[in-house]
Design an enzyme around this catalytic site. Structure first.
Site, PDB file in Angstrom:
ATOM      1  N   SER A  24     -19.269  46.694 -23.378  1.00  0.00           N
ATOM      2  CA  SER A  24     -19.411  47.680 -22.319  1.00  0.00           C
ATOM      3  C   SER A  24     -18.062  48.372 -22.149  1.00  0.00           C
ATOM      4  O   SER A  24     -17.065  47.989 -22.759  1.00  0.00           O
ATOM      5  CB  SER A  24     -19.841  47.005 -21.016  1.00  0.00           C
ATOM      6  N   TYR A  25     -18.022  49.375 -21.316  1.00  0.00           N
ATOM      7  CA  TYR A  25     -16.777  50.101 -21.112  1.00  0.00           C
ATOM      8  C   TYR A  25     -15.689  49.125 -20.679  1.00  0.00           C
ATOM      9  O   TYR A  25     -15.867  48.387 -19.708  1.00  0.00           O
ATOM     10  CB  TYR A  25     -16.983  51.197 -20.063  1.00  0.00           C
ATOM     11  N   PRO A  26     -14.567  49.067 -21.376  1.00  0.00           N
ATOM     12  CA  PRO A  26     -13.602  47.996 -21.160  1.00  0.00           C
ATOM     13  C   PRO A  26     -12.657  48.156 -19.971  1.00  0.00           C
ATOM     14  O   PRO A  26     -11.881  47.263 -19.709  1.00  0.00           O
ATOM     15  CB  PRO A  26     -12.803  47.998 -22.468  1.00  0.00           C
ATOM     16  N   ARG A  27     -12.718  49.240 -19.240  1.00  0.00           N
ATOM     17  CA  ARG A  27     -11.768  49.420 -18.139  1.00  0.00           C
ATOM     18  C   ARG A  27     -12.399  49.022 -16.810  1.00  0.00           C
ATOM     19  O   ARG A  27     -13.504  49.418 -16.488  1.00  0.00           O
ATOM     20  CB  ARG A  27     -11.312  50.870 -18.051  1.00  0.00           C
ATOM     21  N   HIS A  77     -18.009  45.032 -12.945  1.00  0.00           N
ATOM     22  CA  HIS A  77     -18.447  43.858 -13.686  1.00  0.00           C
ATOM     23  C   HIS A  77     -17.368  42.797 -13.565  1.00  0.00           C
ATOM     24  O   HIS A  77     -16.263  43.080 -13.106  1.00  0.00           O
ATOM     25  CB  HIS A  77     -18.750  44.178 -15.147  1.00  0.00           C
TER      26      HIS A  77
END
Length: 79
Positions: A24-27, A77
């Protein structure tokens, strides 16, 4: 450092995995788990793995320490 990859190469790999749907988007600004997150159960689910099961079992046998709480949770998350 451990894998001897430059930061540029690491980001190339991460971007490739993201574009293929593996990440998923890592930030995120989140640096703490929500209250009640059962990390030991999550680790236990990894114990049967032939690749990293021995590491997970070592954590469950006393090598695991609960992470300290950070100061941010953007709700995107878990960290």
């Amino acid at each position: 450092r451990k894998l001897r990859l430059s930061s540029d190469r690491t980001m190339q790999i991460a971007e490739s995995l993201y574009q293929r749907g593996y990440l998923s988007y890592p930030r995120t600004e989140t640096d703490r788990f929500k209250e009640g997150t059962d990390l030991r159960t999550l680790i236990g689910a990894q114990a049967p793995s032939p690749q990293w099961g021995a590491f997970a079992q070592g954590l469950l046998a006393g090598g695991f320490e609960e992470p300290r709480d950070g100061g941010h949770d953007d709700g995107a998350h878990p960290p």
